[in-house]
Scaffold this active site. Sequence first.
Site, PDB file in Angstrom:
ATOM      1  N   ARG A  69       6.417  32.486   7.664  1.00  0.00           N
ATOM      2  CA  ARG A  69       7.491  31.489   7.265  1.00  0.00           C
ATOM      3  C   ARG A  69       7.881  31.063   5.674  1.00  0.00           C
ATOM      4  O   ARG A  69       6.850  31.811   4.940  1.00  0.00           O
ATOM      5  CB  ARG A  69       6.871  30.242   7.846  1.00  0.00           C
ATOM      6  CG  ARG A  69       5.647  29.804   7.282  1.00  0.00           C
ATOM      7  CD  ARG A  69       5.179  28.288   7.520  1.00  0.00           C
ATOM      8  NE  ARG A  69       3.883  27.888   6.841  1.00  0.00           N
ATOM      9  CZ  ARG A  69       3.782  27.683   5.648  1.00  0.00           C
ATOM     10  NH1 ARG A  69       4.668  27.911   4.909  1.00  0.00           N
ATOM     11  NH2 ARG A  69       2.378  27.579   5.281  1.00  0.00           N
ATOM     12  N   GLY A  71       7.763  28.869   2.439  1.00  0.00           N
ATOM     13  CA  GLY A  71       6.933  27.881   1.750  1.00  0.00           C
ATOM     14  C   GLY A  71       5.651  28.337   1.306  1.00  0.00           C
ATOM     15  O   GLY A  71       5.464  29.716   1.186  1.00  0.00           O
ATOM     16  N   THR A  74      -0.027  25.163   3.457  1.00  0.00           N
ATOM     17  CA  THR A  74       0.088  24.034   4.592  1.00  0.00           C
ATOM     18  C   THR A  74      -1.199  23.952   5.216  1.00  0.00           C
ATOM     19  O   THR A  74      -1.662  24.928   5.632  1.00  0.00           O
ATOM     20  CB  THR A  74       1.388  23.775   5.196  1.00  0.00           C
ATOM     21  OG1 THR A  74       1.341  22.393   5.732  1.00  0.00           O
ATOM     22  CG2 THR A  74       1.351  24.732   6.377  1.00  0.00           C
ATOM     23  N   GLY A 162       8.335  26.120  12.158  1.00  0.00           N
ATOM     24  CA  GLY A 162       9.026  24.573  12.213  1.00  0.00           C
ATOM     25  C   GLY A 162       8.737  23.686  11.185  1.00  0.00           C
ATOM     26  O   GLY A 162       8.775  23.606   9.999  1.00  0.00           O
ATOM     27  N   SER A 164       5.896  20.105  10.827  1.00  0.00           N
ATOM     28  CA  SER A 164       4.747  19.222  11.248  1.00  0.00           C
ATOM     29  C   SER A 164       4.594  18.025  10.591  1.00  0.00           C
ATOM     30  O   SER A 164       5.160  17.689   9.497  1.00  0.00           O
ATOM     31  CB  SER A 164       3.459  20.035  10.581  1.00  0.00           C
ATOM     32  OG  SER A 164       3.345  20.026   9.116  1.00  0.00           O
ATOM     33  N   CYS A 180       1.964  22.835  -0.158  1.00  0.00           N
ATOM     34  CA  CYS A 180       3.261  23.263  -0.679  1.00  0.00           C
ATOM     35  C   CYS A 180       3.454  23.461  -2.110  1.00  0.00           C
ATOM     36  O   CYS A 180       4.680  23.302  -2.779  1.00  0.00           O
ATOM     37  CB  CYS A 180       4.527  22.268  -0.119  1.00  0.00           C
ATOM     38  SG  CYS A 180       4.307  22.040   1.764  1.00  0.00           S
TER      39      CYS A 180
END
Length: 223
Positions: A69, A71, A74, A162, A164, A180
């Site tokens: 993904r 980013g 996390t 997606g 969180s 992040c």
Amino acid sequence: MVEWIVSPGLTGYDEAVAFMEERVAGIAAGTQEECIWLVEHPPLYTAGTSARSEDLTDPDRFPVYDSKRGGQYTYHGPGQRVVYVMLNVAARGRDVRCFVRQLERWVILALDRFNVTGHIRDGRVGVWVERPEKPKLINGQTAEDKIAAVGIRLRKWVSFHGISINVEPDLGHFDGIVPCGITDYGVTSLVDLGLPVTMDDVDVALKQCFDVAFAEPESCPVD
């Protein structure tokens, strides 16, 4: 039609990725419906495509998974609602930037159901809340904490991964990473804000706000 799935208990990360891979392939082939999957994970860290090794400050604390993904690093864990979003972005305007804004807007609309005002900030993906009760930042601005993260991937114009939303996770678990890649702000949750909100409450809010958040592309929020 969008299928909604809510999984009880804790879902392993590898299991989640395998499910998404299979479902995304089916959506792209036109053999399966779009899907919103609501899960909780055991404590773990994930590294997005922009993750920097120095931002994993405690690599032995929890399992670490490479994720394709977008980013950086996390955290996922109990008390956090992870929303895996498997939608046909080609049929929804083919605008990735707009799609990310719709995801953020979805969170903001859901938070509003609990009288929490979420914000989108330039240069900081995700959703933020102001914390006026905390000391101001060095630049004099009101302190802010992150309450929701966003990170997606597209394959053949179908999204997966997606968002969180922190409902009631152990916020100390975020200490093993720089969330992040941002050091000037903290993290919070609905319960940390003093709201006795349950996971079921959040799920209801997400379902109620979905159609508005993902309206026609021309209504996509702007900065």
